[in-house]
Design an enzyme around this catalytic site. Sequence first.
Site, PDB file in Angstrom:
ATOM      1  N   ARG A 106       0.819  -1.246  -0.100  1.00 51.75           N
ATOM      2  CA  ARG A 106      -0.114  -0.015  -0.011  1.00 51.75           C
ATOM      3  C   ARG A 106       0.887   1.174  -0.069  1.00 51.75           C
ATOM      4  O   ARG A 106       2.049   1.264   0.500  1.00 51.75           O
ATOM      5  CB  ARG A 106      -0.861   0.027   1.252  1.00 51.75           C
ATOM      6  CG  ARG A 106      -2.096  -0.685   1.136  1.00 51.75           C
ATOM      7  CD  ARG A 106      -3.147   0.208   0.143  1.00 51.75           C
ATOM      8  NE  ARG A 106      -4.258  -0.708   0.011  1.00 51.75           N
ATOM      9  CZ  ARG A 106      -4.569  -1.609  -1.033  1.00 51.75           C
ATOM     10  NH1 ARG A 106      -3.552  -1.980  -1.850  1.00 51.75           N
ATOM     11  NH2 ARG A 106      -5.732  -2.585  -0.944  1.00 51.75           N
ATOM     12  N   GLU A 119      -2.717   8.222  -5.294  1.00 48.01           N
ATOM     13  CA  GLU A 119      -2.631   7.411  -6.651  1.00 48.01           C
ATOM     14  C   GLU A 119      -3.560   8.069  -7.658  1.00 48.01           C
ATOM     15  O   GLU A 119      -4.831   8.370  -7.225  1.00 48.01           O
ATOM     16  CB  GLU A 119      -3.015   6.018  -6.380  1.00 48.01           C
ATOM     17  CG  GLU A 119      -2.038   5.428  -5.656  1.00 48.01           C
ATOM     18  CD  GLU A 119      -2.168   3.903  -5.369  1.00 48.01           C
ATOM     19  OE1 GLU A 119      -3.049   3.350  -5.845  1.00 48.01           O
ATOM     20  OE2 GLU A 119      -1.239   3.288  -5.035  1.00 48.01           O
ATOM     21  N   HIS A 131      -0.164   0.313  -9.948  1.00 44.16           N
ATOM     22  CA  HIS A 131      -1.108  -0.349  -8.940  1.00 44.16           C
ATOM     23  C   HIS A 131      -1.717  -1.763  -9.568  1.00 44.16           C
ATOM     24  O   HIS A 131      -2.982  -1.710  -9.552  1.00 44.16           O
ATOM     25  CB  HIS A 131      -2.226   0.403  -8.334  1.00 44.16           C
ATOM     26  CG  HIS A 131      -2.823  -0.055  -6.992  1.00 44.16           C
ATOM     27  ND1 HIS A 131      -3.040   0.525  -5.946  1.00 44.16           N
ATOM     28  CD2 HIS A 131      -2.744  -1.571  -6.829  1.00 44.16           C
ATOM     29  CE1 HIS A 131      -3.500  -0.155  -5.005  1.00 44.16           C
ATOM     30  NE2 HIS A 131      -3.348  -1.573  -5.340  1.00 44.16           N
TER      31      HIS A 131
HETATM   32  P1  NAD Z   1      -2.343 -10.746   5.295  1.00 43.21           P
HETATM   33  O1  NAD Z   1      -3.214 -10.163   6.107  1.00 43.21           O
HETATM   34  O2  NAD Z   1      -2.394 -12.167   4.867  1.00 43.21           O
HETATM   35  O3  NAD Z   1      -0.899 -10.436   5.698  1.00 43.21           O
HETATM   36  C1  NAD Z   1      -0.531  -9.239   6.274  1.00 43.21           C
HETATM   37  C2  NAD Z   1       0.551  -9.436   7.339  1.00 43.21           C
HETATM   38  O4  NAD Z   1       0.957  -8.311   7.638  1.00 43.21           O
HETATM   39  C3  NAD Z   1      -0.134 -10.099   8.465  1.00 43.21           C
HETATM   40  O5  NAD Z   1       0.324 -11.545   8.891  1.00 43.21           O
HETATM   41  C4  NAD Z   1       0.153  -9.223   9.652  1.00 43.21           C
HETATM   42  O6  NAD Z   1       0.340  -9.783  10.813  1.00 43.21           O
HETATM   43  C5  NAD Z   1       1.267  -8.626   9.195  1.00 43.21           C
HETATM   44  N1  NAD Z   1       1.668  -7.202   9.918  1.00 43.21           N
HETATM   45  C6  NAD Z   1       0.829  -6.390  10.249  1.00 43.21           C
HETATM   46  N2  NAD Z   1       1.306  -5.414  10.844  1.00 43.21           N
HETATM   47  C7  NAD Z   1       2.374  -5.543  10.635  1.00 43.21           C
HETATM   48  C8  NAD Z   1       3.666  -4.909  11.208  1.00 43.21           C
HETATM   49  N3  NAD Z   1       3.626  -3.521  11.810  1.00 43.21           N
HETATM   50  N4  NAD Z   1       5.020  -5.184  10.853  1.00 43.21           N
HETATM   51  C9  NAD Z   1       5.094  -6.554  10.317  1.00 43.21           C
HETATM   52  N5  NAD Z   1       4.090  -7.227   9.835  1.00 43.21           N
HETATM   53  C10 NAD Z   1       2.804  -6.648  10.052  1.00 43.21           C
HETATM   54  O7  NAD Z   1      -2.554  -9.832   3.967  1.00 43.21           O
HETATM   55  P2  NAD Z   1      -2.119 -10.282   2.535  1.00 43.21           P
HETATM   56  O8  NAD Z   1      -2.693 -10.990   1.579  1.00 43.21           O
HETATM   57  O9  NAD Z   1      -0.537 -10.907   2.553  1.00 43.21           O
HETATM   58  O10 NAD Z   1      -1.767  -8.785   1.946  1.00 43.21           O
HETATM   59  C11 NAD Z   1      -0.712  -7.770   2.361  1.00 43.21           C
HETATM   60  C12 NAD Z   1      -0.944  -6.667   1.688  1.00 43.21           C
HETATM   61  O11 NAD Z   1      -0.798  -6.640   0.431  1.00 43.21           O
HETATM   62  C13 NAD Z   1      -2.653  -6.037   1.895  1.00 43.21           C
HETATM   63  O12 NAD Z   1      -2.771  -5.429   3.299  1.00 43.21           O
HETATM   64  C14 NAD Z   1      -2.789  -5.293   0.900  1.00 43.21           C
HETATM   65  O13 NAD Z   1      -2.648  -3.968   1.325  1.00 43.21           O
HETATM   66  C15 NAD Z   1      -1.788  -5.419  -0.240  1.00 43.21           C
HETATM   67  N6  NAD Z   1      -2.418  -5.745  -1.431  1.00 43.21           N
HETATM   68  C16 NAD Z   1      -1.678  -5.067  -2.435  1.00 43.21           C
HETATM   69  C17 NAD Z   1      -2.422  -5.385  -3.562  1.00 43.21           C
HETATM   70  C18 NAD Z   1      -1.852  -4.522  -5.396  1.00 43.21           C
HETATM   71  O14 NAD Z   1      -2.607  -4.647  -6.114  1.00 43.21           O
HETATM   72  N7  NAD Z   1      -0.625  -4.115  -5.055  1.00 43.21           N
HETATM   73  C19 NAD Z   1      -3.367  -6.556  -3.763  1.00 43.21           C
HETATM   74  C20 NAD Z   1      -3.523  -7.232  -2.942  1.00 43.21           C
HETATM   75  C21 NAD Z   1      -3.017  -6.822  -1.496  1.00 43.21           C
END
Ligand code: NAD
Length: 313
Positions: free
Chosen positions: A232, A261, A279
Amino acid sequence: MSKWKILVSDKIPENGIRILSTAAEVEYKPSVSAEDLLDIISDFDALVVRSRTRVTADVFAAASNLKVVGRAGVGVDNIDLASAQSYNVTVVNTPSATTIAVAEHTLALMLGLIRSAPQADAGMKSGRWLKKHLMGSELSGKVLGIIGVGHIGAAVAQRAAAFGVRVIGYDPNVSDDVMRRRGVEPAAPEELYAQSDIISLHVPLNPSTRNMIDGQALAQMKRGVYLICTARGGLIDETALHFALVSGQAAGAALDVYAQEPPGLTALVAHPHVIATPHIAAQTKEAQARAAADVAEEVLAALRGESLRWKIV
Ligand code: NAD
């Protein structure tokens, strides 16, 4: 009983609309404006969005019949969860639909960064043969630091391991055992910063993660580190990253997401050692079809009062 009414206010693939239409009257308005949304939302029992529509406190206040908001995708930072809760509206997402797409894009950026593939291509297209200028490095033997070892972080770790990369990770909510099972050696943030050749962010954006990569964090990293963010915008202080690139503290960065964005042609986007994509990490046909099906099934389950797989609030 009259049919439920569902508004789909962002672009989702046809298969999702088909599933929703089996049990509800669906209005597909993928470019509805924020003002029009406020005017029409009271007609609907459910709202399906991607990341464009902002489901604000005002939307919840106007949505007198709303029972569920479904997000086709992972991040729910475009939905005011506190308001959802106070108006008793369920929010669901599709946490695994886009995992592979984002993980693969992260690997594409990683390889692109260390071999300067976009710069090489840009050179060719301007008639320049940059062979002598573009000395790359190998992924094999490097240390990858993953911040956030959830769905996507784990999928990136698995794929990076195939390239002979040593993967370390930090995630306060994943136990050391689970992390090791995901192929990741647990590390404290300072260790991760000090040891990683490449750092990739896979955490949600929330008040505690906003600007987590600031000047202080960048200063603790190895000189010549590569940073990747497909999670993000807002996780990285973009001014501090630009400064680190100019000073050589960071050798390169690959970004799919931005604090604002689209970001326009900022100094960061324009920097020669930055690979910038708009994105698109989750944007594969397969991921979008999976997300559309998952969100449609989950929204109908919520309307029917069935148990939910991916309830956020
Ligand atoms: P997820 O919830 O499976 O994993 C996120 C992890 O981050 C969790 O395990 C959580 O414990 C950890 N976390 C939270 N705060 C933290 C911190 N301060 N330090 C370290 N770890 C921390 O989510 P995911 O499916 O793996 O997705 C991750 C992120 O990717 C989403 O939140 C989303 O914003 C982003 N995403 C982006 C796109 C894109 O199009 N670029 C698409 C999908 C997801």
